[in-house]
Design a protein around this motif. Sequence first.
Motif, mmCIF file in Angstrom:
data_model
loop_
_atom_site.group_PDB
_atom_site.id
_atom_site.type_symbol
_atom_site.label_atom_id
_atom_site.label_comp_id
_atom_site.label_asym_id
_atom_site.label_seq_id
_atom_site.Cartn_x
_atom_site.Cartn_y
_atom_site.Cartn_z
ATOM 1 N N PHE A 92 41.857 32.323 -18.294
ATOM 2 C CA PHE A 92 41.266 31.823 -19.655
ATOM 3 C C PHE A 92 41.947 32.424 -20.896
ATOM 4 O O PHE A 92 41.841 31.765 -22.019
ATOM 5 C CB PHE A 92 39.705 32.168 -19.769
ATOM 6 C CG PHE A 92 39.433 33.384 -20.185
ATOM 7 C CD1 PHE A 92 39.157 34.017 -21.547
ATOM 8 C CD2 PHE A 92 38.935 34.371 -19.066
ATOM 9 C CE1 PHE A 92 38.630 35.169 -21.752
ATOM 10 C CE2 PHE A 92 38.425 35.682 -19.472
ATOM 11 C CZ PHE A 92 38.217 36.055 -20.631
ATOM 12 N N LEU A 93 42.454 33.649 -20.692
ATOM 13 C CA LEU A 93 43.320 34.196 -21.754
ATOM 14 C C LEU A 93 44.745 33.505 -22.216
ATOM 15 O O LEU A 93 45.176 33.850 -22.947
ATOM 16 C CB LEU A 93 43.800 35.667 -21.639
ATOM 17 C CG LEU A 93 42.441 36.576 -21.596
ATOM 18 C CD1 LEU A 93 42.882 38.069 -20.949
ATOM 19 C CD2 LEU A 93 41.745 36.741 -22.842
ATOM 20 N N THR A 94 45.246 32.599 -21.141
ATOM 21 C CA THR A 94 46.376 31.990 -21.426
ATOM 22 C C THR A 94 46.559 31.105 -22.587
ATOM 23 O O THR A 94 45.677 30.338 -22.821
ATOM 24 C CB THR A 94 46.612 31.098 -20.299
ATOM 25 O OG1 THR A 94 46.524 31.820 -18.723
ATOM 26 C CG2 THR A 94 47.991 30.331 -20.417
ATOM 27 N N GLY A 95 47.632 31.434 -23.541
ATOM 28 C CA GLY A 95 47.792 30.891 -24.772
ATOM 29 C C GLY A 95 47.095 31.135 -25.951
ATOM 30 O O GLY A 95 47.223 30.707 -27.076
ATOM 31 N N MET A 96 45.999 32.252 -25.626
ATOM 32 C CA MET A 96 45.078 32.840 -26.696
ATOM 33 C C MET A 96 46.044 33.749 -27.465
ATOM 34 O O MET A 96 46.485 34.755 -27.036
ATOM 35 C CB MET A 96 43.948 33.257 -26.028
ATOM 36 C CG MET A 96 42.862 33.852 -27.217
ATOM 37 S SD MET A 96 41.228 34.506 -26.413
ATOM 38 C CE MET A 96 40.765 32.953 -25.489
ATOM 39 N N PRO A 97 46.159 33.849 -28.850
ATOM 40 C CA PRO A 97 46.609 34.983 -29.734
ATOM 41 C C PRO A 97 45.623 36.309 -29.253
ATOM 42 O O PRO A 97 44.638 36.269 -29.059
ATOM 43 C CB PRO A 97 45.901 34.376 -31.137
ATOM 44 C CG PRO A 97 45.894 32.891 -30.910
ATOM 45 C CD PRO A 97 45.231 32.609 -29.781
ATOM 46 N N LYS A 98 46.404 37.297 -29.163
ATOM 47 C CA LYS A 98 45.892 38.359 -28.762
ATOM 48 C C LYS A 98 44.766 38.955 -29.497
ATOM 49 O O LYS A 98 43.916 39.597 -29.322
ATOM 50 C CB LYS A 98 47.078 39.438 -28.620
ATOM 51 C CG LYS A 98 48.021 39.201 -27.384
ATOM 52 C CD LYS A 98 49.473 40.092 -27.311
ATOM 53 C CE LYS A 98 50.301 39.441 -26.526
ATOM 54 N NZ LYS A 98 51.448 40.293 -26.273
ATOM 55 N N ASP A 99 45.074 38.816 -31.007
ATOM 56 C CA ASP A 99 44.048 39.517 -31.950
ATOM 57 C C ASP A 99 42.698 38.688 -31.640
ATOM 58 O O ASP A 99 41.591 39.310 -31.782
ATOM 59 C CB ASP A 99 44.520 39.339 -33.184
ATOM 60 C CG ASP A 99 45.834 40.195 -33.734
ATOM 61 O OD1 ASP A 99 45.751 41.218 -33.067
ATOM 62 O OD2 ASP A 99 46.146 40.073 -34.756
ATOM 63 N N GLU A 100 42.841 37.257 -31.582
ATOM 64 C CA GLU A 100 41.497 36.693 -31.252
ATOM 65 C C GLU A 100 40.977 37.071 -29.989
ATOM 66 O O GLU A 100 39.782 37.174 -29.763
ATOM 67 C CB GLU A 100 41.857 34.918 -31.204
ATOM 68 C CG GLU A 100 40.830 34.182 -30.960
ATOM 69 C CD GLU A 100 41.001 32.672 -30.610
ATOM 70 O OE1 GLU A 100 40.372 32.027 -29.859
ATOM 71 O OE2 GLU A 100 42.249 32.281 -31.067
ATOM 72 N N ALA A 101 41.765 37.294 -28.998
ATOM 73 C CA ALA A 101 41.164 37.860 -27.672
ATOM 74 C C ALA A 101 40.433 39.268 -27.753
ATOM 75 O O ALA A 101 39.413 39.312 -27.250
ATOM 76 C CB ALA A 101 42.224 37.971 -26.627
ATOM 77 N N GLY A 122 38.508 35.160 -15.991
ATOM 78 C CA GLY A 122 38.089 34.166 -15.633
ATOM 79 C C GLY A 122 39.191 32.926 -15.614
ATOM 80 O O GLY A 122 40.231 33.044 -16.066
ATOM 81 N N PRO A 123 38.665 31.997 -14.960
ATOM 82 C CA PRO A 123 39.665 30.693 -14.683
ATOM 83 C C PRO A 123 39.994 30.015 -16.098
ATOM 84 O O PRO A 123 39.203 30.166 -17.218
ATOM 85 C CB PRO A 123 39.184 29.671 -13.831
ATOM 86 C CG PRO A 123 37.732 29.883 -13.694
ATOM 87 C CD PRO A 123 37.679 31.463 -14.037
ATOM 88 N N LEU A 124 41.147 29.365 -16.419
ATOM 89 C CA LEU A 124 41.334 28.503 -17.747
ATOM 90 C C LEU A 124 40.669 27.300 -17.565
ATOM 91 O O LEU A 124 40.334 26.554 -16.367
ATOM 92 C CB LEU A 124 42.691 28.280 -17.845
ATOM 93 C CG LEU A 124 43.413 27.779 -18.860
ATOM 94 C CD1 LEU A 124 43.268 28.569 -20.023
ATOM 95 C CD2 LEU A 124 44.787 27.403 -18.848
ATOM 96 N N ASP A 125 40.103 26.943 -18.818
ATOM 97 C CA ASP A 125 39.393 25.466 -18.890
ATOM 98 C C ASP A 125 40.312 24.498 -18.611
ATOM 99 O O ASP A 125 41.716 24.283 -19.191
ATOM 100 C CB ASP A 125 38.844 25.524 -20.416
ATOM 101 C CG ASP A 125 38.131 24.020 -20.708
ATOM 102 O OD1 ASP A 125 38.348 23.075 -20.247
ATOM 103 O OD2 ASP A 125 37.236 24.213 -21.291
#
Length: 246
Positions: A92-101, A122-125
């Motif tokens: 689920f972290l894939t493609g997410m900005p690191k600061d946002e995570a 966990g899995p990506l939506d």
Amino acid sequence: MTGRLVLLRHGESVANAAKEFTGRVDVDLTDRGEEQARRAARLLSEAGLVPDVVLTSPMLRALRTARAVRDELALEVELTEEWRLVERDYGFLTGMPKDEARDRLGEERFVSLRRTRHGLPGPLDPAVAAGLDLFEARGAGLAPAGRGESLQDVVERVAPCWSHARARVTGGAVVLVVAHGNSLRAMCAVVDGLSDEEVLHLNLPQAQPLVYAVGGDGVPRPRGGRYLDPATAHAVAAEIAREGGT
């Protein structure tokens, strides 16, 4: 005879530049990343380390890096694409900005998922996955993209790559392995027998050749390898650590 194992993380990708979790998104290099790859090739040449074997992740950013090294050195060796070297699936972290995570997860969970051996996102939506160019390797042993992997999962899938490379290196060959921040962290965990604490703090800079000498006993030396440009490599690794790590 003493061979050499050279680990090379790909040059800067467009997702690296955007400070996003990349994982199985199949992004390209930036122009800077291409030049970084060519500079890595020049470092290899200056050190007399012309590869006899090149193993590469089949993902675009690694392939582009391996091709740039081959072209810069005018090598005639084939690039051997190895699915086991594909980057870690960040779920689920894939493609997410690191600061946002970091903001969403909090520091402790962020570090656990990002840096530890057993943290499992966990899995990506599926709706998010549909908008991403995710790398798949159908017919190989790679799980479908988006399920998520721990670093230990990656350690287990890259371990056979070290067995293959060691057979060539102990015979005196120079083996170059071109891959990603986490698939190479996993390779280092195998090659150096890293503890959980050592894995936590290991950051691999982009396009900085990391070299091990391997004699007939098959033992890589020195432990942790040596960078061909240590000042730059350690400075970049420290910068990566400040951003949350490889």
